[in-house]
Design a protein around this motif. Structure first.
Motif, PDB file in Angstrom:
ATOM      1  N   GLN A  18       4.709 -15.601   1.654  1.00  0.00           N
ATOM      2  CA  GLN A  18       3.908 -14.771   2.554  1.00  0.00           C
ATOM      3  C   GLN A  18       3.196 -13.708   1.724  1.00  0.00           C
ATOM      4  O   GLN A  18       3.505 -13.515   0.545  1.00  0.00           O
ATOM      5  N   LEU A  19       2.243 -13.007   2.351  1.00  0.00           N
ATOM      6  CA  LEU A  19       1.579 -11.870   1.706  1.00  0.00           C
ATOM      7  C   LEU A  19       1.909 -10.636   2.536  1.00  0.00           C
ATOM      8  O   LEU A  19       1.304 -10.379   3.582  1.00  0.00           O
ATOM      9  N   PRO A  20       2.907  -9.839   2.097  1.00  0.00           N
ATOM     10  CA  PRO A  20       3.354  -8.707   2.920  1.00  0.00           C
ATOM     11  C   PRO A  20       2.390  -7.532   2.875  1.00  0.00           C
ATOM     12  O   PRO A  20       1.693  -7.291   1.877  1.00  0.00           O
ATOM     13  N   LEU A  21       2.376  -6.790   3.946  1.00  0.00           N
ATOM     14  CA  LEU A  21       1.558  -5.581   4.084  1.00  0.00           C
ATOM     15  C   LEU A  21       1.856  -4.567   2.987  1.00  0.00           C
ATOM     16  O   LEU A  21       0.960  -3.855   2.523  1.00  0.00           O
ATOM     17  N   SER A  22       3.096  -4.499   2.547  1.00  0.00           N
ATOM     18  CA  SER A  22       3.502  -3.483   1.573  1.00  0.00           C
ATOM     19  C   SER A  22       3.035  -3.783   0.153  1.00  0.00           C
ATOM     20  O   SER A  22       3.185  -2.932  -0.729  1.00  0.00           O
ATOM     21  N   GLU A  23       2.447  -4.976  -0.080  1.00  0.00           N
ATOM     22  CA  GLU A  23       2.120  -5.346  -1.457  1.00  0.00           C
ATOM     23  C   GLU A  23       0.642  -5.548  -1.732  1.00  0.00           C
ATOM     24  O   GLU A  23       0.253  -5.759  -2.891  1.00  0.00           O
ATOM     25  N   VAL A  24      -0.219  -5.477  -0.707  1.00  0.00           N
ATOM     26  CA  VAL A  24      -1.640  -5.743  -0.923  1.00  0.00           C
ATOM     27  C   VAL A  24      -2.480  -4.610  -0.335  1.00  0.00           C
ATOM     28  O   VAL A  24      -2.148  -4.026   0.692  1.00  0.00           O
ATOM     29  N   LEU A  25      -3.571  -4.279  -1.033  1.00  0.00           N
ATOM     30  CA  LEU A  25      -4.532  -3.278  -0.580  1.00  0.00           C
ATOM     31  C   LEU A  25      -5.912  -3.905  -0.629  1.00  0.00           C
ATOM     32  O   LEU A  25      -6.437  -4.211  -1.700  1.00  0.00           O
ATOM     33  N   PHE A  26      -6.497  -4.163   0.558  1.00  0.00           N
ATOM     34  CA  PHE A  26      -7.854  -4.709   0.633  1.00  0.00           C
ATOM     35  C   PHE A  26      -8.855  -3.552   0.574  1.00  0.00           C
ATOM     36  O   PHE A  26      -8.746  -2.580   1.344  1.00  0.00           O
ATOM     37  N   LEU A  27      -9.818  -3.630  -0.324  1.00  0.00           N
ATOM     38  CA  LEU A  27     -10.842  -2.601  -0.467  1.00  0.00           C
ATOM     39  C   LEU A  27     -12.210  -3.201  -0.165  1.00  0.00           C
ATOM     40  O   LEU A  27     -12.505  -4.326  -0.595  1.00  0.00           O
ATOM     41  N   PRO A  28     -13.065  -2.452   0.553  1.00  0.00           N
ATOM     42  CA  PRO A  28     -14.362  -3.008   0.953  1.00  0.00           C
ATOM     43  C   PRO A  28     -15.322  -3.216  -0.199  1.00  0.00           C
ATOM     44  O   PRO A  28     -16.280  -3.993  -0.079  1.00  0.00           O
ATOM     45  N   SER A  29     -15.114  -2.507  -1.295  1.00  0.00           N
ATOM     46  CA  SER A  29     -15.989  -2.705  -2.451  1.00  0.00           C
ATOM     47  C   SER A  29     -15.187  -2.487  -3.734  1.00  0.00           C
ATOM     48  O   SER A  29     -14.300  -1.633  -3.774  1.00  0.00           O
ATOM     49  N   LEU A  30     -15.499  -3.264  -4.727  1.00  0.00           N
ATOM     50  CA  LEU A  30     -14.847  -3.171  -6.035  1.00  0.00           C
ATOM     51  C   LEU A  30     -15.932  -3.201  -7.116  1.00  0.00           C
ATOM     52  O   LEU A  30     -16.992  -3.807  -6.935  1.00  0.00           O
ATOM     53  N   PRO A  31     -15.690  -2.580  -8.276  1.00  0.00           N
ATOM     54  CA  PRO A  31     -14.448  -1.896  -8.636  1.00  0.00           C
ATOM     55  C   PRO A  31     -14.247  -0.597  -7.864  1.00  0.00           C
ATOM     56  O   PRO A  31     -15.193  -0.013  -7.356  1.00  0.00           O
ATOM     57  N   ALA A  32     -12.985  -0.171  -7.801  1.00  0.00           N
ATOM     58  CA  ALA A  32     -12.613   1.094  -7.171  1.00  0.00           C
ATOM     59  C   ALA A  32     -12.161   2.066  -8.255  1.00  0.00           C
ATOM     60  O   ALA A  32     -12.029   1.695  -9.429  1.00  0.00           O
ATOM     61  N   ARG A  33     -11.924   3.287  -7.847  1.00  0.00           N
ATOM     62  CA  ARG A  33     -11.508   4.326  -8.790  1.00  0.00           C
ATOM     63  C   ARG A  33     -10.219   4.974  -8.307  1.00  0.00           C
ATOM     64  O   ARG A  33     -10.051   5.240  -7.112  1.00  0.00           O
ATOM     65  N   VAL A  34      -9.307   5.233  -9.228  1.00  0.00           N
ATOM     66  CA  VAL A  34      -8.069   5.932  -8.883  1.00  0.00           C
ATOM     67  C   VAL A  34      -8.377   7.420  -8.794  1.00  0.00           C
ATOM     68  O   VAL A  34      -8.768   8.039  -9.793  1.00  0.00           O
ATOM     69  N   ALA A  35      -8.198   7.975  -7.599  1.00  0.00           N
ATOM     70  CA  ALA A  35      -8.505   9.397  -7.401  1.00  0.00           C
ATOM     71  C   ALA A  35      -7.354  10.287  -7.827  1.00  0.00           C
ATOM     72  O   ALA A  35      -7.566  11.353  -8.409  1.00  0.00           O
ATOM     73  N   ALA A  36      -6.145   9.889  -7.535  1.00  0.00           N
ATOM     74  CA  ALA A  36      -4.988  10.726  -7.868  1.00  0.00           C
ATOM     75  C   ALA A  36      -3.732   9.879  -7.866  1.00  0.00           C
ATOM     76  O   ALA A  36      -3.642   8.870  -7.153  1.00  0.00           O
ATOM     77  N   VAL A  37      -2.751  10.299  -8.665  1.00  0.00           N
ATOM     78  CA  VAL A  37      -1.438   9.657  -8.715  1.00  0.00           C
ATOM     79  C   VAL A  37      -0.397  10.771  -8.584  1.00  0.00           C
ATOM     80  O   VAL A  37       0.114  11.281  -9.579  1.00  0.00           O
ATOM     81  N   PRO A  38      -0.082  11.171  -7.351  1.00  0.00           N
ATOM     82  CA  PRO A  38       0.846  12.285  -7.162  1.00  0.00           C
ATOM     83  C   PRO A  38       2.305  11.933  -7.398  1.00  0.00           C
ATOM     84  O   PRO A  38       3.135  12.825  -7.577  1.00  0.00           O
ATOM     85  N   ALA A  39       2.641  10.640  -7.398  1.00  0.00           N
ATOM     86  CA  ALA A  39       4.039  10.237  -7.568  1.00  0.00           C
ATOM     87  C   ALA A  39       4.360  10.014  -9.036  1.00  0.00           C
ATOM     88  O   ALA A  39       3.478   9.904  -9.894  1.00  0.00           O
ATOM     89  N   LYS A  40       5.652   9.916  -9.287  1.00  0.00           N
ATOM     90  CA  LYS A  40       6.113   9.581 -10.637  1.00  0.00           C
ATOM     91  C   LYS A  40       7.218   8.533 -10.524  1.00  0.00           C
ATOM     92  O   LYS A  40       7.830   8.352  -9.459  1.00  0.00           O
ATOM     93  N   VAL A  41       7.467   7.852 -11.610  1.00  0.00           N
ATOM     94  CA  VAL A  41       8.471   6.793 -11.623  1.00  0.00           C
ATOM     95  C   VAL A  41       9.833   7.392 -11.243  1.00  0.00           C
ATOM     96  O   VAL A  41      10.230   8.440 -11.743  1.00  0.00           O
ATOM     97  N   GLY A  42      10.506   6.693 -10.334  1.00  0.00           N
ATOM     98  CA  GLY A  42      11.795   7.162  -9.853  1.00  0.00           C
ATOM     99  C   GLY A  42      11.736   7.850  -8.515  1.00  0.00           C
ATOM    100  O   GLY A  42      12.777   8.055  -7.872  1.00  0.00           O
ATOM    101  N   ASP A  43      10.535   8.228  -8.055  1.00  0.00           N
ATOM    102  CA  ASP A  43      10.405   8.878  -6.744  1.00  0.00           C
ATOM    103  C   ASP A  43      10.691   7.881  -5.623  1.00  0.00           C
ATOM    104  O   ASP A  43      10.268   6.722  -5.684  1.00  0.00           O
ATOM    105  N   LYS A  44      11.388   8.355  -4.600  1.00  0.00           N
ATOM    106  CA  LYS A  44      11.483   7.571  -3.381  1.00  0.00           C
ATOM    107  C   LYS A  44      10.145   7.675  -2.656  1.00  0.00           C
ATOM    108  O   LYS A  44       9.528   8.733  -2.629  1.00  0.00           O
ATOM    109  N   VAL A  45       9.722   6.577  -2.083  1.00  0.00           N
ATOM    110  CA  VAL A  45       8.400   6.553  -1.461  1.00  0.00           C
ATOM    111  C   VAL A  45       8.497   7.181  -0.069  1.00  0.00           C
ATOM    112  O   VAL A  45       8.798   6.511   0.917  1.00  0.00           O
ATOM    113  N   ALA A  46       8.237   8.480  -0.017  1.00  0.00           N
ATOM    114  CA  ALA A  46       8.201   9.209   1.249  1.00  0.00           C
ATOM    115  C   ALA A  46       6.796   9.717   1.538  1.00  0.00           C
ATOM    116  O   ALA A  46       6.556  10.338   2.571  1.00  0.00           O
TER     117      ALA A  46
END
Length: 539
Positions: free
Chosen positions: A310-338
């Protein structure tokens, strides 16, 4: 008035030694420096006495007047101590358009912003999934360019990757489903050179299931699967088929044995062979068993069709146009996803408003919005696209939380100030590129009347135990009458009211409270027992 008494002036006696007039009175002595008082000295003393007496009388009269004003009867004192009569507070019935609105600020930014926040861990051929999502790897940094089929993060060991598409992922795409989102997935797979076999357009069949498995193989991860429920259904169906196959086999063996026994009996001329009715019954039971076996096999095929990649909702991000740009990465490795792990921008201008979290529950997608550019004076029509979870700037949550991998556009990262809920504003017509970077006023219309309506201050509304809603009209002669109304839109401390024709008119004065004056000597203003509203006057 007290009379003043004056003493008559007596003429001085004539000098006995002097000559006398003919009538016995003489001219009197000539004034001289003798030792006795002369006429001038006696008169002055008498005048001073008169003045003193007059002043004393005035003082006594004033004291009596003052005492008269201070001394009151008990009845007068009690009357003076009573508070003034209560004053009726009224307000006019108005005719106006009512609109319940929420006003907030927002900023235009280049590109639509998407939040990445996996809400679950999908099962796969490598594990059962489940548990709390944890950031296990970050594959992109702020400012990076993102292409199709690129993995941008890992959550609990599972990939989050980008694919092109205008339809956001809103469900786990699984075998057996159909819809436009499935058709989009099939087109994307074909564009990547992965065939979906003979599946019909928009139907997640065996060919699409195989193609999704190949996509995960290219990404380098075990394929996400539908999980234990569908696997258990397949196992149960397989057991049912095997059991029914055994029933059919047993009946076939019994029929063969019965036929052999019948042949032997016929050859030997004996009477112990199977009778014709018994053979017919055995044949009937075998036919039924075969029919049931076919049914069990069909159920197995259906269970197998719903099981697998299957293709789960939690693993795919559909974008209307590519390439896209990463605006920010507020999380760090080890963070619980809240909260969002990452934000990306793609496409044209987007507008995100900062809504106080306490008002978030009042704002719903589809509500009308007016956007005012104060620098140009332009007003733009729009609507609410979505409301994200509250964000605390500087707390490591660069944007609003969105279910799945974050198809809901979210506020840009790095905004300072108080906590807010990001509101996505969608235009009725494309945004003017000249709005890029502008801070604007956003007015969300939660409820509004279609035109002018009768309205009264909210404090004029009364509700009785029998469910009736009324207002009290106060006439010019201060008489009152109760009018039953139906309440409508509430906005700006006013309530839309509808009454029977002729019972309520614009300009009628309605009761909004009673102002009880304070007792003598109390400080402060007048308190309204029923409350007051802007423009309310005391009658």
């Amino acid at each position: 008035m007290r009379r003043e008494r004056t003493m008559p002036l007596r003429r001085a006696k004539p000098d006995q030694d002097g000559p006398a007039d003919q009538d016995g009175s003489g001219p009197g002595p000539e004034p001289g420096p003798g030792p006795g008082p002369g006429p001038t000295g006696g008169t002055g003393r008498r005048r001073r006495l008169v003045v003193l007496v007059a002043v004393g009388a005035a003082v006594v009269s004033g004291a009596g007047l003052g005492a008269a004003t201070l001394v009151k009867s008990p009845e007068q004192a009690a009357a003076d101590a009573k508070p003034p009569a209560a004053s009726v507070l009224t307000a006019p019935v108005v005719q106006r358009v009512l609109a319940n609105t929420t006003v907030l600020r927002g900023t235009f930014a280049a590109g639509q912003t998407f939040a990445v926040q996996p809400a679950a861990v999908a099962p796969s051929t490598g594990g059962p999934g489940g548990g709390t999502p944890v950031v296990s790897a970050l594959k992109a940094a702020a400012g990076d360019t993102v292409q199709s089929r690129q993995v941008i993060a890992e959550v609990s060991g599972r990939p989050v990757f980008v694919l092109p598409g205008t339809i956001p992922a809103y469900r786990d795409m699984q075998p057996g489903q159909s819809g436009d989102d499935i058709a989009q997935l099939q087109n994307v797979l074909k564009g990547l050179g992965i065939s979906t076999g003979g599946d019909a357009k928009g139907v997640f069949g065996a060919g699409t299931k195989t193609a999704v498995g190949r996509l995960y193989q290219q990404l380098g991860y075990p394929a996400a699967v539908t999980g234990e429920a569908t696997a258990a259904a397949v196992h149960t169906a397989q057991q049912a088929v095997q059991e029914q196959q055994q029933v059919v086999q047993d009946l076939q063996d019994g029929a063969t044995a019965a036929a052999g026994t019948a042949g032997t009996a016929d050859t030997g001329g004996g009477k112990g062979g199977a009778s014709a009715p018994a053979a017919a019954d055995s044949a009937t039971r075998l036919a039924r068993a075969k029919t049931l076996l076919t049914q069990k096999q069909q159920e197995l095929a259906q269970a197998q069709a719903k099981d697998g990649p299957q293709l789960p909702l939690s693993e795919v991000l559909f974008l209307p146009s590519l390439p896209a740009r990463v605006a920010a990465v507020p999380a760090k490795v080890g963070d619980k996803v809240a909260a969002p792990v990452m934000t990306l921008t793609a496409g044209g201008l987007n507008l995100t408003g900062h809504l106080p979290p306490a008002d978030a529950a009042l704002v719903k997608p589809g509500m009308k919005v007016t956007v005012l550019s104060e620098s140009t004076g332009r007003e733009l029509a729009a609507k609410v696209g979505g409301v994200g979870a509250p964000v605390t700037p500087g707390a490591g949550t660069g944007t609003g939380a969105v279910a799945g991998a974050g198809q809901e556009p979210a506020a840009g990262a790095g905004a300072g100030g108080s906590p807010y809920a990001p509101v996505t504003v969608l235009p009725d017509s494309p945004w003017d590129p000249g709005l890029d970077g502008q801070d604007v006023r956003i007015t969300i219309v939660e409820a509004a009347t279609s035109g002018e309506v009768l309205a009264v201050p909210s404090s004029a509304i009364s509700s009785s135990v029998d469910g009736r809603t009324t207002v009290t009209v106060v006439a010019a002669d201060r008489s009152r009458r109760e009018v039953e109304v139906t309440a409508g839109v509430i906005a700006d401390n006013f309530v839309q009211v509808t009454a029977k024709e002729g019972e309520l008119q614009p300009g009628d004065q309605v009761l909004v409270g009673v102002a009880q004056a304070r007792p003598p000597g109390a400080s402060g203003g007048t308190g309204g027992a029923g409350g007051t509203s802007a423009g309310v006057g005391a009658g």
